[in-house]
Structures are given as structure tokens and as C-alpha cells.
Design an enzyme around this catalytic site. Structure first.
Site, PDB file in Angstrom:
ATOM      1  N   CYS A  98       0.854  -1.177   0.000  1.00 31.31           N
ATOM      2  CA  CYS A  98       0.000   0.000   0.000  1.00 31.31           C
ATOM      3  C   CYS A  98       0.897   1.235   0.000  1.00 31.31           C
ATOM      4  O   CYS A  98       1.870   1.288   0.762  1.00 31.31           O
ATOM      5  CB  CYS A  98      -0.866  -0.026   1.262  1.00 31.31           C
ATOM      6  N   HIS A 140      -9.068  -4.102  -1.313  1.00 32.58           N
ATOM      7  CA  HIS A 140      -8.092  -3.272  -0.597  1.00 32.58           C
ATOM      8  C   HIS A 140      -8.521  -1.799  -0.656  1.00 32.58           C
ATOM      9  O   HIS A 140      -8.477  -1.092   0.360  1.00 32.58           O
ATOM     10  CB  HIS A 140      -6.712  -3.489  -1.237  1.00 32.58           C
ATOM     11  N   GLU A 141      -8.957  -1.345  -1.842  1.00 30.12           N
ATOM     12  CA  GLU A 141      -9.360   0.067  -1.971  1.00 30.12           C
ATOM     13  C   GLU A 141     -10.671   0.334  -1.224  1.00 30.12           C
ATOM     14  O   GLU A 141     -10.824   1.385  -0.600  1.00 30.12           O
ATOM     15  CB  GLU A 141      -9.478   0.465  -3.446  1.00 30.12           C
ATOM     16  N   HIS A 144     -10.020   0.990   2.303  1.00 22.99           N
ATOM     17  CA  HIS A 144      -9.585   2.363   2.591  1.00 22.99           C
ATOM     18  C   HIS A 144     -10.796   3.270   2.835  1.00 22.99           C
ATOM     19  O   HIS A 144     -10.751   4.169   3.675  1.00 22.99           O
ATOM     20  CB  HIS A 144      -8.777   2.948   1.429  1.00 22.99           C
TER      21      HIS A 144
HETATM   22 ZN    ZN Z   1      -3.726   0.936   0.122  1.00 25.56          ZN
END
Ligand code: ZN
Length: 168
Positions: A98, A140-141, A144
Site C-alpha cells: 500500500c 483493498h481500496e 480504505h
Molecule cells: Zn492501500
């Protein structure tokens, strides 16, 4: 627009749930351009979420088409506003990195295949199925946008966290 500075762990904004986007106006279109430019400028980056550039709104971009793990199975550039995972299946472990955690990578277990619904930059509701590396990048996004980092999902801090040697 030049790429923007990426906030890094432990910046508090990375732990905040982002706000839904109610309508796509000039500010949101500018945000989308910033996200794409920032992703393209990042070394080996396959996605960026708005909180990483200091904007607490539910927007992210993903593009795994240039990555060796994603090049054979992807939807190209994805602009995702208010994305939601509708269903998922399978489990697999992949090494994740990341831009907000520049010095480490980690082994994270996630669903292998997902169905995700989102608004695209033309304000159309899209539903796609993604699997493999692209599915990992999307999850993963979306994490966030919920204030979750891959560090929060690492299987074991003793055996699942690795100091990064280089970017691919
Ligand atoms: Zn990330």
C-alpha cells in the site's frame, strides 16, 4: 493535474470511514482525475482511494491491467464511487502492499471472487464480477473507504508482515 501527496500510516484520516457521494459535480470530477494521476505516478500502484489523498469521500480507482498478476484478468481502469461488495466467495491469501504503508507488505486472506456495485464517472450504476488479483485490489481500496488498512487484516504480525525491499 500533478499527482498528489499520499498520506501515510498512522495519519488519522486513513482510519476514518469516508462519506458517500451524493452527486457528481465538478469537484468530484476533479477528484477522479487526481486519483487516476496519483495511481499512475505511484510505483507499481494498482489503485488509490480518496482518503489516501486527504479526501474523506467514497471514491477509488483501480487498474491492474499493467501488473503481471492482473494483466490476464481485469476490467481495465475502474472508477468506483460508493462501491459496495454485494457477494463474495472463496478464500485466498495474497501479499499486499500500500502506498500509505510504504515500508511493509503483508499476507492478507480475502475472498477470491467478488460482485461489486458502484457508480461510475458517468453516474451509471455498474455491477461487475472480479476475481484473483483484481478482486484483491478492489477489496483493498474499498477497505480504505471504510478506514481499514491491510495492516488491520494481516494474518499474523509475527509471520505475515514483511519489510519491503523494492517496488515491482
Ligand atoms: Zn492501500
Amino acid at each position: 493535474m500533478p499527482s498528489l501527496k499520499i498520506l501515510t500510516f498512522p495519519h488519522p484520516l486513513l482510519k476514518k470511514r469516508s462519506h458517500r457521494i451524493e452527486r457528481i459535480d465538478a469537484q468530484i470530477m476533479g477528484l477522479i482525475v487526481d486519483l487516476i494521476d496519483t495511481m499512475k505516478a505511484g510505483p507499481g500502484s494498482v489503485g488509490v482511494a480518496a482518503p489516501q489523498i486527504g479526501v474523506s469521500l467514497s471514491a477509488c480507482v483501480v487498474d491492474v491491467s499493467g501488473n503481471r498478476q492482473g494483466k490476464d484478468n481485469n476490467h481495465g481502469l475502474l472508477v468506483m464511487l460508493n462501491p459496495e461488495i454485494m457477494s463474495s466467495s472463496g478464500r485466498s491469501i495474497m501479499r499486499e502492499g500500500c502506498m500509505s504503508v510504504p515500508d511493509y507488505t503483508g499476507d492478507v486472506e480475502r475472498p477470491t471472487s467478488i460482485t461489486v456495485r458502484y457508480l461510475n464517472q458517468s453516474e451509471e450504476v455498474m455491477t461487475i464480477e472480479a476475481s484473483g488479483f483484481e478482486a484483491v485490489a478492489i477489496q483493498h481500496e474499498i477497505d480504505h473507504l471504510e478506514g481499514i488498512l491491510f495492516l488491520d487484516r494481516i494474518l499474523s504480525l509475527k509471520t505475515g508482515l514483511f519489510r519491503r525491499k523494492s517496488y515491482q
